[in-house]
Motif scaffolding. Structure first.
Motif, PDB file in Angstrom:
ATOM      1  N   PHE A 287       0.857  -1.195   0.000  1.00 48.65           N
ATOM      2  CA  PHE A 287       0.000   0.000   0.000  1.00 48.65           C
ATOM      3  C   PHE A 287       0.885   1.234   0.000  1.00 48.65           C
ATOM      4  O   PHE A 287       1.835   1.305   0.796  1.00 48.65           O
ATOM      5  CB  PHE A 287      -0.868   0.048   1.268  1.00 48.65           C
ATOM      6  N   ALA A 288       0.559   2.181  -0.851  1.00 41.63           N
ATOM      7  CA  ALA A 288       1.242   3.486  -0.783  1.00 41.63           C
ATOM      8  C   ALA A 288       0.523   4.327   0.273  1.00 41.63           C
ATOM      9  O   ALA A 288      -0.633   4.040   0.617  1.00 41.63           O
ATOM     10  CB  ALA A 288       1.147   4.169  -2.143  1.00 41.63           C
ATOM     11  N   GLU A 289       1.189   5.350   0.786  1.00 42.66           N
ATOM     12  CA  GLU A 289       0.519   6.254   1.734  1.00 42.66           C
ATOM     13  C   GLU A 289      -0.663   6.916   1.017  1.00 42.66           C
ATOM     14  O   GLU A 289      -0.506   7.413  -0.102  1.00 42.66           O
ATOM     15  CB  GLU A 289       1.514   7.327   2.222  1.00 42.66           C
ATOM     16  N   GLY A 290      -1.816   6.890   1.632  1.00 41.69           N
ATOM     17  CA  GLY A 290      -3.005   7.512   1.026  1.00 41.69           C
ATOM     18  C   GLY A 290      -3.752   6.598   0.054  1.00 41.69           C
ATOM     19  O   GLY A 290      -4.819   6.968  -0.443  1.00 41.69           O
ATOM     20  N   GLU A 291      -3.223   5.421  -0.232  1.00 42.60           N
ATOM     21  CA  GLU A 291      -3.901   4.520  -1.181  1.00 42.60           C
ATOM     22  C   GLU A 291      -5.209   4.014  -0.565  1.00 42.60           C
ATOM     23  O   GLU A 291      -5.295   3.754   0.634  1.00 42.60           O
ATOM     24  CB  GLU A 291      -2.985   3.339  -1.521  1.00 42.60           C
ATOM     25  N   ARG A 292      -6.243   3.858  -1.419  1.00 45.50           N
ATOM     26  CA  ARG A 292      -7.567   3.486  -0.921  1.00 45.50           C
ATOM     27  C   ARG A 292      -7.950   2.059  -1.291  1.00 45.50           C
ATOM     28  O   ARG A 292      -7.601   1.584  -2.369  1.00 45.50           O
ATOM     29  CB  ARG A 292      -8.624   4.403  -1.536  1.00 45.50           C
ATOM     30  N   ILE A 293      -8.706   1.426  -0.387  1.00 45.69           N
ATOM     31  CA  ILE A 293      -9.414   0.180  -0.735  1.00 45.69           C
ATOM     32  C   ILE A 293     -10.882   0.590  -0.840  1.00 45.69           C
ATOM     33  O   ILE A 293     -11.451   1.125   0.121  1.00 45.69           O
ATOM     34  CB  ILE A 293      -9.310  -0.897   0.376  1.00 45.69           C
ATOM     35  N   HIS A 294     -11.497   0.346  -1.994  1.00 48.99           N
ATOM     36  CA  HIS A 294     -12.922   0.669  -2.143  1.00 48.99           C
ATOM     37  C   HIS A 294     -13.732  -0.441  -1.466  1.00 48.99           C
ATOM     38  O   HIS A 294     -13.492  -1.624  -1.705  1.00 48.99           O
ATOM     39  CB  HIS A 294     -13.288   0.756  -3.624  1.00 48.99           C
ATOM     40  N   THR A 295     -14.691  -0.059  -0.605  1.00 42.85           N
ATOM     41  CA  THR A 295     -15.431  -1.098   0.120  1.00 42.85           C
ATOM     42  C   THR A 295     -16.942  -1.089  -0.130  1.00 42.85           C
ATOM     43  O   THR A 295     -17.594  -2.107   0.108  1.00 42.85           O
ATOM     44  CB  THR A 295     -15.178  -0.981   1.647  1.00 42.85           C
ATOM     45  N   GLU A 296     -17.490   0.028  -0.565  1.00 44.49           N
ATOM     46  CA  GLU A 296     -18.953   0.029  -0.781  1.00 44.49           C
ATOM     47  C   GLU A 296     -19.402   1.164  -1.691  1.00 44.49           C
ATOM     48  O   GLU A 296     -18.934   2.284  -1.581  1.00 44.49           O
ATOM     49  CB  GLU A 296     -19.684   0.163   0.571  1.00 44.49           C
ATOM     50  N   HIS A 297     -20.370   0.817  -2.574  1.00 44.73           N
ATOM     51  CA  HIS A 297     -21.156   1.831  -3.290  1.00 44.73           C
ATOM     52  C   HIS A 297     -22.491   1.896  -2.577  1.00 44.73           C
ATOM     53  O   HIS A 297     -23.019   0.850  -2.169  1.00 44.73           O
ATOM     54  CB  HIS A 297     -21.551   1.371  -4.698  1.00 44.73           C
ATOM     55  N   SER A 298     -23.070   3.085  -2.469  1.00 41.39           N
ATOM     56  CA  SER A 298     -24.450   3.164  -1.981  1.00 41.39           C
ATOM     57  C   SER A 298     -25.170   4.182  -2.867  1.00 41.39           C
ATOM     58  O   SER A 298     -25.078   5.392  -2.643  1.00 41.39           O
ATOM     59  CB  SER A 298     -24.452   3.568  -0.508  1.00 41.39           C
ATOM     60  N   HIS A 299     -25.834   3.652  -3.906  1.00 45.28           N
ATOM     61  CA  HIS A 299     -26.461   4.528  -4.905  1.00 45.28           C
ATOM     62  C   HIS A 299     -27.690   5.226  -4.347  1.00 45.28           C
ATOM     63  O   HIS A 299     -28.447   4.645  -3.568  1.00 45.28           O
ATOM     64  CB  HIS A 299     -26.872   3.718  -6.143  1.00 45.28           C
ATOM     65  N   LYS A 300     -27.859   6.466  -4.770  1.00 51.08           N
ATOM     66  CA  LYS A 300     -29.025   7.268  -4.415  1.00 51.08           C
ATOM     67  C   LYS A 300     -29.769   7.557  -5.720  1.00 51.08           C
ATOM     68  O   LYS A 300     -29.128   7.804  -6.754  1.00 51.08           O
ATOM     69  CB  LYS A 300     -28.583   8.574  -3.735  1.00 51.08           C
ATOM     70  N   TYR A 301     -31.097   7.527  -5.666  1.00 50.34           N
ATOM     71  CA  TYR A 301     -31.868   7.573  -6.905  1.00 50.34           C
ATOM     72  C   TYR A 301     -32.797   8.780  -6.928  1.00 50.34           C
ATOM     73  O   TYR A 301     -33.067   9.392  -5.896  1.00 50.34           O
ATOM     74  CB  TYR A 301     -32.735   6.299  -7.021  1.00 50.34           C
ATOM     75  N   ASP A 302     -33.318   9.087  -8.141  1.00 45.52           N
ATOM     76  CA  ASP A 302     -34.537   9.886  -8.198  1.00 45.52           C
ATOM     77  C   ASP A 302     -35.610   8.938  -8.717  1.00 45.52           C
ATOM     78  O   ASP A 302     -35.299   7.826  -9.170  1.00 45.52           O
ATOM     79  CB  ASP A 302     -34.367  11.163  -9.031  1.00 45.52           C
ATOM     80  N   MET A 303     -36.872   9.366  -8.610  1.00 45.02           N
ATOM     81  CA  MET A 303     -37.973   8.425  -8.920  1.00 45.02           C
ATOM     82  C   MET A 303     -37.853   7.884 -10.342  1.00 45.02           C
ATOM     83  O   MET A 303     -38.005   6.694 -10.582  1.00 45.02           O
ATOM     84  CB  MET A 303     -39.333   9.106  -8.762  1.00 45.02           C
ATOM     85  N   ALA A 304     -37.568   8.811 -11.297  1.00 45.81           N
ATOM     86  CA  ALA A 304     -37.532   8.383 -12.700  1.00 45.81           C
ATOM     87  C   ALA A 304     -36.364   7.427 -12.925  1.00 45.81           C
ATOM     88  O   ALA A 304     -36.492   6.418 -13.637  1.00 45.81           O
ATOM     89  CB  ALA A 304     -37.405   9.606 -13.604  1.00 45.81           C
ATOM     90  N   GLY A 305     -35.220   7.729 -12.310  1.00 47.64           N
ATOM     91  CA  GLY A 305     -34.036   6.880 -12.479  1.00 47.64           C
ATOM     92  C   GLY A 305     -34.276   5.488 -11.928  1.00 47.64           C
ATOM     93  O   GLY A 305     -33.883   4.480 -12.542  1.00 47.64           O
ATOM     94  N   PHE A 306     -34.964   5.410 -10.783  1.00 43.63           N
ATOM     95  CA  PHE A 306     -35.198   4.083 -10.200  1.00 43.63           C
ATOM     96  C   PHE A 306     -36.216   3.307 -11.043  1.00 43.63           C
ATOM     97  O   PHE A 306     -36.053   2.107 -11.288  1.00 43.63           O
ATOM     98  CB  PHE A 306     -35.659   4.196  -8.738  1.00 43.63           C
ATOM     99  N   ALA A 307     -37.259   4.025 -11.521  1.00 44.85           N
ATOM    100  CA  ALA A 307     -38.269   3.354 -12.364  1.00 44.85           C
ATOM    101  C   ALA A 307     -37.607   2.796 -13.627  1.00 44.85           C
ATOM    102  O   ALA A 307     -37.909   1.675 -14.070  1.00 44.85           O
ATOM    103  CB  ALA A 307     -39.384   4.330 -12.715  1.00 44.85           C
ATOM    104  N   ALA A 308     -36.637   3.560 -14.188  1.00 39.10           N
ATOM    105  CA  ALA A 308     -35.949   3.110 -15.404  1.00 39.10           C
ATOM    106  C   ALA A 308     -35.077   1.890 -15.092  1.00 39.10           C
ATOM    107  O   ALA A 308     -35.009   0.938 -15.889  1.00 39.10           O
ATOM    108  CB  ALA A 308     -35.098   4.246 -15.971  1.00 39.10           C
ATOM    109  N   LEU A 309     -34.427   1.904 -13.919  1.00 40.44           N
ATOM    110  CA  LEU A 309     -33.567   0.773 -13.537  1.00 40.44           C
ATOM    111  C   LEU A 309     -34.381  -0.526 -13.441  1.00 40.44           C
ATOM    112  O   LEU A 309     -34.009  -1.553 -14.022  1.00 40.44           O
ATOM    113  CB  LEU A 309     -32.902   1.079 -12.187  1.00 40.44           C
ATOM    114  N   VAL A 310     -35.514  -0.451 -12.728  1.00 44.45           N
ATOM    115  CA  VAL A 310     -36.286  -1.687 -12.528  1.00 44.45           C
ATOM    116  C   VAL A 310     -36.903  -2.167 -13.841  1.00 44.45           C
ATOM    117  O   VAL A 310     -37.046  -3.374 -14.065  1.00 44.45           O
ATOM    118  CB  VAL A 310     -37.373  -1.531 -11.420  1.00 44.45           C
ATOM    119  N   GLN A 311     -37.214  -1.201 -14.707  1.00 43.25           N
ATOM    120  CA  GLN A 311     -37.808  -1.563 -15.994  1.00 43.25           C
ATOM    121  C   GLN A 311     -36.834  -2.406 -16.831  1.00 43.25           C
ATOM    122  O   GLN A 311     -37.254  -3.305 -17.553  1.00 43.25           O
ATOM    123  CB  GLN A 311     -38.170  -0.285 -16.747  1.00 43.25           C
TER     124      GLN A 311
END
Ligand code: SAH
Ligand code: AVI
Length: 335
Positions: A287-311
């Motif tokens: 690991f370099a100093e400051g290097e990151r391990i990505h551990t989680e995405h947590s998506h936030k939606y708007d109504m239209a975006g979520f409706a399009a995703l499920v469709q």
């Protein structure tokens, strides 16, 4: 050099990277899923650990603590929506149906629905955390002694063997918490499509989705003052030390939550405080100093975006329930 040559060179470099990563992924003996994911994820140039590994017994307990933090609005907001509409939601469930919950955790929100559903054939909570399922089963059995509860320990993104006792009964899906937001978009579509297959033609899925809002409020929800979310994030490394004998120095990593406006998501990371080398199942991970391990995405939606995703996965958003501040949404989907 023309464009095709460029592609050829890139493809050759990708193949070399994949080969190098594949050899780093080699683990001798009987590797656990966590061991394989950890070695593979930390061997990449952009280090990452899949978020489903948060949930050992310790991680499930830390998540429960997160749900009552003042900054973490999703749980109390979704609970208030479900409480306000529990009778309406229960009416959508056909008599003799089976309620199948994905990523059920403590099943606390589910109790609001179960209290209104008096003709349910069975409740099937599915979760990757045996500890969370055990606690939930005990509590639900005490409160609803006549309800058939058949928990399934497993990863909902893979094939799931459902209990034989539910065959032939109509199925209703429940996927609260905005856990869908923890998946990359293509994985979310694939999971929603597999839920459609599991639940069957004409089924209903009740699903929670967190909404876009002020960035400071979002960041605070994932970086609380008490440091519970930091402990939840760092538990990934603690779990690796506990289960796999790695030698992560927990004081040399810190929690970071950022918001990616373009993708509309919180990203959680563990940041290396110094240059260091960690022994991960015989692999020396630098690991370099400051290097990151990505551990989680947590998506936030708007109504239209979520409706399009499920469709995209063959679902229709038939009704959306929300709170007065529009912080969170509960969608009723039909297959
Ligand atoms: N539904 C609860 C818990 C949400 S926390 C609520 O709304 O409060 C996310 C839950 O999903 C955890 O209990 C975790 O163990 C579970 N989980 C995460 N990834 C999973 C996976 N791939 N398969 C099955 N369960 C998973
Ligand atoms: C389970 N999941 C929806 C939570 C979330 O909000 O993304 C997990 C979590 N991560 C940090 N805090 C809570």
């Amino acid at each position: 050099m023309n464009l095709d040559d460029d592609y050829t060179l890139e493809a050759a470099a990708d193949a070399r990277d994949a080969e190098a990563e594949a050899s780093l992924c080699d683990i001798h003996g009987e590797p656990s899923e966590f061991a394989t994911a950890l070695v593979c994820g930390l061997s990449k140039s952009n280090k990452a650990i899949p978020c489903r590994f948060f949930y050992d017994a310790e991680g499930s307990s830390l998540f429960e603590q997160i749900t009552s933090l003042p900054e973490y609005y999703p749980t109390r907001t979704e609970t208030s929506i479900l409480r306000a509409h529990a009778t309406h939601l229960a009416r959508l469930v056909p008599p003799g149906a089976v309620l199948i919950e994905f990523g059920s955790g403590s099943s606390t929100k589910t109790e609001l629905l179960l209290a209104e559903m008096d003709d349910l054939h069975a409740y099937v909570p599915i979760d990757i955390s045996p500890a969370a399922l055990d606690d939930a089963r005990t509590r639900i059995a005490q409160r609803f002694p006549h309800l058939r509860v058949t928990p399934v320990v497993g990863d909902f993104s893979g094939p799931i063997a459902l209990p034989a006792a539910i065959a032939g009964h109509p199925r209703v899906g429940f996927f609260p918490g905005s856990t869908i937001g923890n998946l990359a978009e293509s994985d979310a579509v694939a999971l929603l499509a597999s839920m459609r297959a599991i639940l069957g033609k004409g089924a209903i899925l009740i699903i929670g989705a967190d909404l876009k809002k002020d960035v400071r409020r979002l960041i605070a929800a994932y970086d609380d003052a008490e440091g519970v979310t930091a402990a939840f994030n760092l538990n990934l490394l603690r779990r690796a030390n506990r289960e796999l004998g790695t030698d992560f120095d927990l004081s040399a990593f810190s929690h970071l939550a950022t918001y990616d406006v373009r993708h509309g998501r919180i990203d959680m990371h563990l940041v290396s405080g110094r240059a260091q080398t960690v022994n991960v199942l015989g692999h020396r991970i630098r690991f370099a100093e400051g290097e990151r391990i990505h551990t989680e995405h947590s998506h936030k939606y708007d109504m239209a975006g979520f409706a399009a995703l499920v469709q995209r996965a063959g679902w229709q958003s038939r009704e959306v329930l929300t709170d007065p501040e529009n912080l969170f949404s509960v969608h009723i989907l039909t297959a």
